[in-house]
Design an enzyme around this catalytic site. Structure first.
Site, PDB file in Angstrom:
ATOM      1  N   ASN A  12       0.875  -1.177   0.000  1.00 49.24           N
ATOM      2  CA  ASN A  12       0.000   0.000   0.000  1.00 49.24           C
ATOM      3  C   ASN A  12       0.912   1.226   0.000  1.00 49.24           C
ATOM      4  O   ASN A  12       1.497   1.564   1.031  1.00 49.24           O
ATOM      5  CB  ASN A  12      -0.880  -0.046   1.254  1.00 49.24           C
ATOM      6  CG  ASN A  12      -1.655   1.239   1.484  1.00 49.24           C
ATOM      7  OD1 ASN A  12      -1.735   2.094   0.597  1.00 49.24           O
ATOM      8  ND2 ASN A  12      -2.233   1.381   2.675  1.00 49.24           N
ATOM      9  N   TRP A  13       1.018   1.852  -1.150  1.00 48.34           N
ATOM     10  CA  TRP A  13       1.939   2.986  -1.269  1.00 48.34           C
ATOM     11  C   TRP A  13       1.401   4.238  -0.585  1.00 48.34           C
ATOM     12  O   TRP A  13       2.112   5.232  -0.439  1.00 48.34           O
ATOM     13  CB  TRP A  13       2.215   3.293  -2.746  1.00 48.34           C
ATOM     14  CG  TRP A  13       3.070   2.292  -3.451  1.00 48.34           C
ATOM     15  CD1 TRP A  13       3.570   1.114  -2.936  1.00 48.34           C
ATOM     16  CD2 TRP A  13       3.541   2.363  -4.808  1.00 48.34           C
ATOM     17  NE1 TRP A  13       4.314   0.461  -3.888  1.00 48.34           N
ATOM     18  CE2 TRP A  13       4.313   1.203  -5.048  1.00 48.34           C
ATOM     19  CE3 TRP A  13       3.382   3.293  -5.847  1.00 48.34           C
ATOM     20  CZ2 TRP A  13       4.924   0.955  -6.290  1.00 48.34           C
ATOM     21  CZ3 TRP A  13       3.987   3.043  -7.072  1.00 48.34           C
ATOM     22  CH2 TRP A  13       4.750   1.889  -7.289  1.00 48.34           C
ATOM     23  N   LYS A  14       0.132   4.213  -0.204  1.00 47.14           N
ATOM     24  CA  LYS A  14      -0.514   5.402   0.386  1.00 47.14           C
ATOM     25  C   LYS A  14      -0.303   6.597  -0.553  1.00 47.14           C
ATOM     26  O   LYS A  14      -0.216   6.403  -1.772  1.00 47.14           O
ATOM     27  CB  LYS A  14       0.004   5.655   1.811  1.00 47.14           C
ATOM     28  CG  LYS A  14      -0.120   4.390   2.668  1.00 47.14           C
ATOM     29  CD  LYS A  14       0.074   4.615   4.128  1.00 47.14           C
ATOM     30  CE  LYS A  14      -0.118   3.289   4.873  1.00 47.14           C
ATOM     31  NZ  LYS A  14      -0.033   3.443   6.313  1.00 47.14           N
ATOM     32  N   HIS A  98      -9.468   1.369   5.090  1.00 42.17           N
ATOM     33  CA  HIS A  98      -8.177   1.548   5.766  1.00 42.17           C
ATOM     34  C   HIS A  98      -8.376   2.492   6.952  1.00 42.17           C
ATOM     35  O   HIS A  98      -9.175   3.435   6.884  1.00 42.17           O
ATOM     36  CB  HIS A  98      -7.137   2.112   4.792  1.00 42.17           C
ATOM     37  CG  HIS A  98      -5.765   2.093   5.366  1.00 42.17           C
ATOM     38  ND1 HIS A  98      -5.318   3.039   6.256  1.00 42.17           N
ATOM     39  CD2 HIS A  98      -4.749   1.201   5.211  1.00 42.17           C
ATOM     40  CE1 HIS A  98      -4.080   2.725   6.621  1.00 42.17           C
ATOM     41  NE2 HIS A  98      -3.716   1.630   6.002  1.00 42.17           N
ATOM     42  N   GLU A 100      -6.733   4.887   7.990  1.00 45.48           N
ATOM     43  CA  GLU A 100      -6.523   6.309   7.676  1.00 45.48           C
ATOM     44  C   GLU A 100      -7.781   6.910   7.041  1.00 45.48           C
ATOM     45  O   GLU A 100      -8.100   8.076   7.251  1.00 45.48           O
ATOM     46  CB  GLU A 100      -5.293   6.467   6.761  1.00 45.48           C
ATOM     47  CG  GLU A 100      -4.003   6.232   7.563  1.00 45.48           C
ATOM     48  CD  GLU A 100      -2.844   5.670   6.776  1.00 45.48           C
ATOM     49  OE1 GLU A 100      -2.866   5.708   5.536  1.00 45.48           O
ATOM     50  OE2 GLU A 100      -1.900   5.162   7.419  1.00 45.48           O
ATOM     51  N   GLU A 170      -5.315  -4.664  10.986  1.00 45.15           N
ATOM     52  CA  GLU A 170      -4.289  -3.637  11.153  1.00 45.15           C
ATOM     53  C   GLU A 170      -4.549  -2.853  12.429  1.00 45.15           C
ATOM     54  O   GLU A 170      -5.328  -1.895  12.429  1.00 45.15           O
ATOM     55  CB  GLU A 170      -4.333  -2.666   9.969  1.00 45.15           C
ATOM     56  CG  GLU A 170      -4.092  -3.325   8.630  1.00 45.15           C
ATOM     57  CD  GLU A 170      -3.524  -2.337   7.620  1.00 45.15           C
ATOM     58  OE1 GLU A 170      -2.389  -2.559   7.183  1.00 45.15           O
ATOM     59  OE2 GLU A 170      -4.190  -1.346   7.313  1.00 45.15           O
ATOM     60  N   GLY A 176       2.548   2.469  10.783  1.00 49.41           N
ATOM     61  CA  GLY A 176       3.495   3.562  10.562  1.00 49.41           C
ATOM     62  C   GLY A 176       4.215   3.995  11.824  1.00 49.41           C
ATOM     63  O   GLY A 176       4.853   5.039  11.859  1.00 49.41           O
ATOM     64  N   SER A 215       3.488  -1.929  10.444  1.00 44.38           N
ATOM     65  CA  SER A 215       4.935  -2.012  10.643  1.00 44.38           C
ATOM     66  C   SER A 215       5.522  -3.385  10.338  1.00 44.38           C
ATOM     67  O   SER A 215       6.461  -3.822  11.008  1.00 44.38           O
ATOM     68  CB  SER A 215       5.317  -1.545  12.054  1.00 44.38           C
ATOM     69  OG  SER A 215       4.905  -0.200  12.246  1.00 44.38           O
ATOM     70  N   GLY A 236       2.851  -0.994   4.326  1.00 44.38           N
ATOM     71  CA  GLY A 236       2.910   0.432   4.015  1.00 44.38           C
ATOM     72  C   GLY A 236       4.338   0.857   3.731  1.00 44.38           C
ATOM     73  O   GLY A 236       4.866   0.660   2.641  1.00 44.38           O
ATOM     74  N   GLY A 237       4.984   1.431   4.729  1.00 42.71           N
ATOM     75  CA  GLY A 237       6.324   1.994   4.567  1.00 42.71           C
ATOM     76  C   GLY A 237       7.321   1.094   3.856  1.00 42.71           C
ATOM     77  O   GLY A 237       8.039   1.528   2.943  1.00 42.71           O
TER      78      GLY A 237
HETATM   79  P1  PGA Z   1       2.867   0.411   7.699  1.00 38.91           P
HETATM   80  O1  PGA Z   1       1.394   0.606   7.088  1.00 38.91           O
HETATM   81  O2  PGA Z   1       3.404  -0.872   7.132  1.00 38.91           O
HETATM   82  O3  PGA Z   1       3.638   1.629   7.223  1.00 38.91           O
HETATM   83  O4  PGA Z   1       2.711   0.365   9.173  1.00 38.91           O
HETATM   84  C1  PGA Z   1       0.537  -0.482   6.928  1.00 38.91           C
HETATM   85  C2  PGA Z   1      -0.786  -0.007   6.369  1.00 38.91           C
HETATM   86  O5  PGA Z   1      -1.258   1.056   6.788  1.00 38.91           O
HETATM   87  O6  PGA Z   1      -1.395  -0.656   5.487  1.00 38.91           O
END
Ligand code: PGA
Length: 252
Positions: A12-14, A98, A100, A170, A176, A215, A236-237
């Site tokens: 997930n590149w966000k 998600h 977010e 999640e 993050g 993470s 994510g990251g």
């Molecule tokens: P993260 O994000 O790996 O940067 O913690 C995961 C996500 O939000 O899908």
């Protein structure tokens, strides 16, 4: 337990990247694909990079996904992107709900369930995200929150709809933050989610893939994916780094 489900790792590149970085990331991942043996891979770039990434993924085994969709059909909804448009560009997956989106864009359980249904109507596979806040975990409400989020989808779509869906657990406190849930902590919630689905349909519960997100990195992916109810990760990251993403995919 019967044979484990196939591991799915989705990046997930966000809201990150540029034309250039998207291209070099995909090129790097493609160049290292021989390291990934059995894991199914997917990449979810920002909408605007979907055409570029779609063209680059053609002929590979990597699936394309989006990070969100509108619940509406195409029409007068300024700024939104409709399910048929995602289909048009070859998306297989779409992330819905998600944390977010829930936290910053006010997405409710009901809206997330509507998006889930709309995605499936178009033949897209929703990756529906659930997970508790730190305060909720500390208050002992983790199961209650996750159950509420899962039940919203089950009641809108029915348990059988999970045959063509993925769940991502999640915990919001792990996203993050560099604070990963331990494999045991994650396994406990994954087993809880699977049991909740099994109450409605044991066969579907056994088949549905439940990813862990929060993470995940090159160092912790293997032990997470080895847990009996963890069927991959939503990344994510670490999905923005070629080496890390490939190592995570190879850990499946
Ligand atoms: P993260 O994000 O790996 O940067 O913690 C995961 C996500 O939000 O899908």
């Amino acid at each position: 337990m019967s044979q484990k489900r196939r591991i799915l790792v989705a990046g997930n590149w966000k809201m990150n990247g540029s034309k250039e970085s998207a291209k070099s990331l995909i090129e790097g991942i493609k160049a290292g694909l021989d390291r990934v043996k059995t894991t199914e891979m997917a990449i979810c770039p920002p909408f605007i990079y979907i055409p570029t990434v779609a063209a680059m993924l053609e002929g590979t085994t990597i699936a394309l996904g989006a990070q969100n969709l509108a619940k509406e059909d195409p029409g007068a909804f300024t700024g939104e992107v409709a399910a048929p448009m995602l289909k048009d560009f070859g998306c297989t997956y779409v992330i819905v709900g998600h944390s977010e989106r829930r936290a910053y864009y006010g997405e409710t359980d009901a809206l997330v369930a509507q998006k889930f249904v709309r995605a499936q109507q178009e033949g897209l596979v929703p990756i529906v995200c659930v997970g508790e806040l730190l305060e909720e975990r500390e208050a002992g409400k983790m199961e209650q929150v996750v159950a509420r989020q899962i039940d919203a989808v089950l009641s809108a779509a029915g348990a059988s709809a999970l045959e063509n869906a993925v769940i991502a657990y999640e915990p919001v406190w792990a996203i993050g933050t560099g604070k990963t849930a331990t494999p045991d902590q994650a396994q406990e919630v994954h087993a809880f989610i699977r049991a909740r689905i099994a109450d409605k349909d044991a066969g579907i519960a056994e088949k549905v893939r439940i990813q862990y997100g929060g993470s995940v990195n090159a160092g912790n992916a293997a032990e997470l994916f080895a847990m009996p109810d963890i069927d991959g990760g939503l990344i994510g990251g670490a999905a923005l780094k070629i080496e890390d993403f490939l190592t995570i995919c190879a850990a499946g």
